[in-house]
Design a protein around this motif. Sequence first.
Motif, mmCIF file in Angstrom:
data_model
loop_
_atom_site.group_PDB
_atom_site.id
_atom_site.type_symbol
_atom_site.label_atom_id
_atom_site.label_comp_id
_atom_site.label_asym_id
_atom_site.label_seq_id
_atom_site.Cartn_x
_atom_site.Cartn_y
_atom_site.Cartn_z
ATOM 1 N N ALA A 296 -9.096 101.057 27.722
ATOM 2 C CA ALA A 296 -8.422 102.281 27.292
ATOM 3 C C ALA A 296 -6.913 102.153 27.331
ATOM 4 C CB ALA A 296 -8.894 103.453 28.159
ATOM 5 N N VAL A 297 -6.388 101.422 28.326
ATOM 6 C CA VAL A 297 -4.944 101.280 28.447
ATOM 7 C C VAL A 297 -4.355 100.620 27.207
ATOM 8 C CG1 VAL A 297 -3.090 100.203 29.778
ATOM 9 C CG2 VAL A 297 -5.047 101.227 30.953
ATOM 10 N N HIS A 298 -5.032 99.573 26.715
ATOM 11 C CA HIS A 298 -4.548 98.886 25.527
ATOM 12 C C HIS A 298 -4.560 99.815 24.314
ATOM 13 C CE1 HIS A 298 -6.220 95.255 27.840
ATOM 14 N NE2 HIS A 298 -4.902 95.214 27.944
ATOM 15 N N VAL A 299 -5.579 100.675 24.237
ATOM 16 C CA VAL A 299 -5.644 101.618 23.128
ATOM 17 C C VAL A 299 -4.502 102.613 23.211
ATOM 18 C CG1 VAL A 299 -7.027 103.424 22.048
ATOM 19 C CG2 VAL A 299 -8.143 101.353 22.891
ATOM 20 N N LEU A 300 -4.277 103.142 24.405
ATOM 21 C CA LEU A 300 -3.228 104.151 24.586
ATOM 22 C C LEU A 300 -1.842 103.583 24.284
ATOM 23 C CD1 LEU A 300 -4.530 105.827 27.856
ATOM 24 C CD2 LEU A 300 -4.616 106.755 25.552
ATOM 25 N N ASP A 301 -1.629 102.314 24.632
ATOM 26 C CA ASP A 301 -0.320 101.699 24.400
ATOM 27 C C ASP A 301 0.035 101.637 22.913
ATOM 28 O OD1 ASP A 301 0.064 101.383 27.080
ATOM 29 O OD2 ASP A 301 -0.545 99.270 27.142
ATOM 30 N N SER A 302 -0.984 101.730 22.051
ATOM 31 C CA SER A 302 -0.732 101.596 20.610
ATOM 32 C C SER A 302 -0.340 102.911 19.966
ATOM 33 C CB SER A 302 -1.990 101.049 19.914
ATOM 34 O OG SER A 302 -3.040 101.996 19.968
ATOM 35 N N LEU A 303 -0.412 104.020 20.694
ATOM 36 C CA LEU A 303 -0.170 105.327 20.097
ATOM 37 C C LEU A 303 1.326 105.633 20.034
ATOM 38 C CD1 LEU A 303 -3.044 107.390 21.750
ATOM 39 C CD2 LEU A 303 -3.086 105.992 19.684
ATOM 40 N N ILE A 304 2.016 104.891 19.191
ATOM 41 C CA ILE A 304 3.445 105.097 19.012
ATOM 42 C C ILE A 304 3.709 105.393 17.536
ATOM 43 C CG2 ILE A 304 4.107 103.636 20.970
ATOM 44 C CD1 ILE A 304 4.652 101.378 19.013
ATOM 45 N N GLU A 305 4.859 105.981 17.288
ATOM 46 C CA GLU A 305 5.196 106.441 15.949
ATOM 47 C C GLU A 305 5.168 105.317 14.918
ATOM 48 O OE1 GLU A 305 6.097 109.681 13.431
ATOM 49 O OE2 GLU A 305 5.638 109.657 15.578
ATOM 50 N N ASP A 306 5.611 104.131 15.320
ATOM 51 C CA ASP A 306 5.705 103.020 14.368
ATOM 52 C C ASP A 306 4.337 102.545 13.892
ATOM 53 O OD1 ASP A 306 8.415 103.129 14.577
ATOM 54 O OD2 ASP A 306 8.596 101.425 15.961
ATOM 55 N N ASN A 307 3.272 102.868 14.640
ATOM 56 C CA ASN A 307 1.939 102.396 14.294
ATOM 57 C C ASN A 307 1.154 103.379 13.434
ATOM 58 O OD1 ASN A 307 2.316 100.022 15.667
ATOM 59 N ND2 ASN A 307 1.255 100.677 17.521
ATOM 60 N N ILE A 308 1.731 104.530 13.130
ATOM 61 C CA ILE A 308 1.006 105.537 12.360
ATOM 62 C C ILE A 308 0.812 105.052 10.919
ATOM 63 C CG2 ILE A 308 1.113 107.867 11.391
ATOM 64 C CD1 ILE A 308 2.558 108.754 13.903
ATOM 65 N N ILE A 309 -0.427 105.116 10.468
ATOM 66 C CA ILE A 309 -0.734 104.711 9.087
ATOM 67 C C ILE A 309 -1.333 105.856 8.285
ATOM 68 C CG2 ILE A 309 -1.024 102.270 9.596
ATOM 69 C CD1 ILE A 309 -4.026 102.709 9.729
ATOM 70 N N GLY A 310 -1.549 107.003 8.923
ATOM 71 C CA GLY A 310 -2.092 108.131 8.181
ATOM 72 C C GLY A 310 -2.153 109.383 9.026
ATOM 73 N N ARG A 311 -2.054 110.521 8.343
ATOM 74 C CA ARG A 311 -2.194 111.808 9.007
ATOM 75 C C ARG A 311 -3.140 112.667 8.173
ATOM 76 N NH1 ARG A 311 2.042 112.509 12.766
ATOM 77 N NH2 ARG A 311 3.881 111.201 12.362
ATOM 78 N N GLY A 312 -3.914 113.505 8.849
ATOM 79 C CA GLY A 312 -4.828 114.406 8.174
ATOM 80 C C GLY A 312 -5.010 115.676 8.968
ATOM 81 N N GLY A 313 -5.827 116.589 8.418
ATOM 82 C CA GLY A 313 -6.031 117.850 9.081
ATOM 83 C C GLY A 313 -6.713 117.729 10.425
ATOM 84 N N SER A 314 -7.442 116.634 10.654
ATOM 85 C CA SER A 314 -8.154 116.484 11.923
ATOM 86 C C SER A 314 -7.445 115.572 12.904
ATOM 87 C CB SER A 314 -9.562 115.934 11.660
ATOM 88 O OG SER A 314 -9.493 114.675 11.038
ATOM 89 N N GLY A 315 -6.335 114.953 12.519
ATOM 90 C CA GLY A 315 -5.625 114.105 13.464
ATOM 91 C C GLY A 315 -4.808 113.026 12.794
#
Length: 1023
Positions: free
Chosen positions: A684-703
């Motif tokens: 889980a730690v590795h997953v959480l570390d990736s949640l940064i603005e530069d890694n965003i590839i898409g946005r939608g109504g659900s997340g």
Amino acid sequence: MDWSVALSILLLLAASSSVARGFQDKSALLALKAAMIDSSGSLDDWTETDDTPCLWTGITCDDRLSRVVALDLSNKNLSGIFSSSIGRLTELINLTLDVNNFTGNLPSELATLHDLHFLNVSHNTFTGDFPGRFSNLQLLEVLDAYNNNFSGPLPIELSRLPNLRHLHLGGSYFEGEIPPSYGNMTSLSYLALCGNCLVGPIPPELGYLVGLEELYLGYFNHFTGGIPPELGRLLNLQKLDIASCGLEGVIPAELGNLSNLDSLFLQINHLSGPIPPQLGDLVNLKSLDLSNNNLTGAIPIELRKLQNLELLSLFLNGLSGEIPAFVADLPNLQALLLWTNNFTGELPQRLGENMNLTELDVSSNPLTGPLPPNLCKGGQLEVLVLIENGITGTIPPALGHCKSLIKVRLAGNHLTGPIPEGLLGLKMLEMLELLDNRLTGMIPAIVDAPLLDFLDLSQNELQGSIPAGVARLPSLQKLFLHSNQFVGGIPVELGQLSHLLHLDLHSNRLSGAIPAELAQCSKLNYLDVSDNRLTGPIPAELGSMEVLELLNVSRNRLSGGIPPQILGQESLTSADFSYNDFSGTVPSDGHFGSLNMSSFVGNPGLCASLKCGGGDPSSSQDGDGVALSHARARLWKAVVASIFSAAMLFLIVGVIECLSICQRRESTGRRWKLTAFQRLEFDAVHVLDSLIEDNIIGRGGSGTVYRAEMPNGEVVAVKRLCKATSDETGSGSHDHGFSAEIQTLGKIRHRNIVKLLGCCSNEETNLLVYEYMPNGSLGELLHSKKRNLLDWTTRYSIAVQSAFGLCYLHHDCSPLIVHRDVKSNNILLDSGFEAHVADFGLAKFFQASSAGKCESMSSIAGSYGYIAPEYAYTLKVSEKADIFSFGVVLLELITGRKPTEQEFRDSGLGIVKWVKKVMDEAKDGVLSIVDSTLRSSQLPVHEVTSLVGVALICCEEYPSDRPTMRDVVQMLVDVRGLPKSSKSGSFKDSSIKTPVESQQQWEDQDREEQQRQRRDQAPLIPL
């Protein structure tokens, strides 16, 4: 020292060593169990307290040394990881793990089991490359790894196993070419590499496997070139299956050397040229399937030597000439399948006299002349399909006594005379289709077919009354009697048909009233009694029919008012009351407020409520006898616009609030839980570390979706959802589809459905971890500057692959799953542009018994432009709503246009009506709607036309008129099974993953199963 004492000591030491190794086996087995998930308790007797494992389930020991020599865990409902501890069972001879759900890599420690003779890991979900060092297993005789998820190249070291006689590596994702060194495995008697992603030529070196008895190379593979003539050296071969793998060229005459062959399957390829007369030398042949190719010429006279032949399947080719008379004389022939060719002349009149004929299908040929009189002489004929020919004469009376008949389809011929007596009294009959002929007389008096579910006698010259005995067809679902000369009343007994879905009696001379008893047909969704001489009122009871979708009573002499119960029926999406003597008021509100004026024209006494009883009398009726209020229409549009605006406002506010909540709670440091659905090398730690603005590839109504690279280099996609709670305690929380996606994707295993690797959650936030799709969504790519990457071949592939994924959801999952949000943005593309259906946040589960039924939703779910009309009107959802949405996706693929484009909104057409309108008005037909980035000069016009046809069938207004998803798959696959007659020239197929079953006409799928059963256990490769 006394020798007897020394011997005793040695024996004691040996015994001690044996006991120690026995403890080693027990320890290894317990370690295996610890790594598994035993949800059924199959291994409950594997306990630490036992001195020996030799009495445990699945264990066989050597009697002398008490060592484990066989481990059989077949079909024990086990899952999880199969541990490397297996390498400690050093005396193991037999290891059987088939029919479980083991995941992860196959342990490389298997290569240390030097005594292993038999290894069966089939029907699991093992992944990754096949482990190396298997060349150490010099005693291995059987290796069965069928139906897994292995990838990478075929293991070349297997070619160095001197005793290997059975090798099955089918049904996985092996890629690359078949190693020529596989021709060194001269001890092989069985080789199956079917159902993978193999490419390149079939190596001629396989011709050295002179001991081979069965060879399976087809299905999903896509070989280049043709069939190597060297395969003609395999003189011991009994079964050869190279179907559905892109083969080109001619059928080698050398195959005629395989005198022991009993099954030859070359269907669904691009083979051309004539059928080699040398195939007549295959005197032991029982099954010959060359269907769905580009073969030409006549059936060689030399095939008369195939006296053992049971199946002759040559459909969907370009064969011509007459069907030779010898075909009727083949003594063992059971199935003759010749549909969609260019055969001329008459059917051999002795067909059926061999006493074994079970299935005859010669549809869509220009055949003429009469039907053979003795088709059922042997009493075994089950399927008789002769549609779309020019056959004349009468239906042989003997068919009325053919008790074995299950399906009879004789539509689209020139048959005359009566329907044979007894035909509607056959106890096994399930389908009778005689439409579009010139049949006369009355419906036979004997009507008693308990299994008949489809009866179509329409477009003939039948007379008399509709017999009340039709009620003695208890399984009847569809009844078509329209366009005849029937007189008298509609039998009230039809109300006893509890399974009836579709009743069409239009264009006859029926009189009397519409029976109120029809309302007892609780499943009826289509009722057409138009263009008759019916009188009286519409029974109010019809308003209680909750699933009725279409009602057409136009062009009769009906009177009275239109019952309000019918006006309020929400399921009804189309109705026609025109050209009768109705009177009274049509309310401007309610379900019928939006009906087109044409639904009521021709009723002088009928008026709209806003113009009845007041105002200008001259305006109470229009020129057609009905006045629909413009004010009401404007009011309706205003209400819809207001509702849409409010909904959009709430959605925007909700998304902003959701993002705000997520941001506020991100820093709370709640404890995270990682749930893995397969073996993961990150946490889980590795997953959480990736949640940064530069890694965003898409946005939608659900997340929000992130691209995340794990420490081991693996790239995954992380979808972040937030839980919005209705109060401080979190009661009434809504998780934006998180639970639905987990329940759905955690169970699904299909190559065209996105793979869920795991999920992370805490009290505020949910994260879904998927396999990463580097080419993003179809919608994003299709409507971007990169759309030129999507050539016609790729688009066709995406259509087929997406259909496979949805077909799996509708037909192969338990419970069945309706996606409810099928759109191009929910179809993801991997690095090879293979399609994967994604985003199951709105998925709905249906029990198998509910298939084909509707279920009411509390609100509309889905995406604007893709939503089926009945769903928007009634909030009732079934799998047919997915099919409508998929049809829109097909049109989007073809046209390159978004279904939500402003042009469609302004015109009120929608993409479906726009396509129909433009194609009708344009001179160049289908090319007028094709995406401009596709070069029309290089398009296979027949394929584009066919794909548009499939799309429009999927988008039929009434759900009952849409095909099933299984039908859609078959139609899409059949698009490339048709002869290439386009002016644009021949078209080379791409590596399309096709089903294992032979392609059949989509409306005849049940006969596929019968054909497969005749193939003497040819291998089935799962989708």
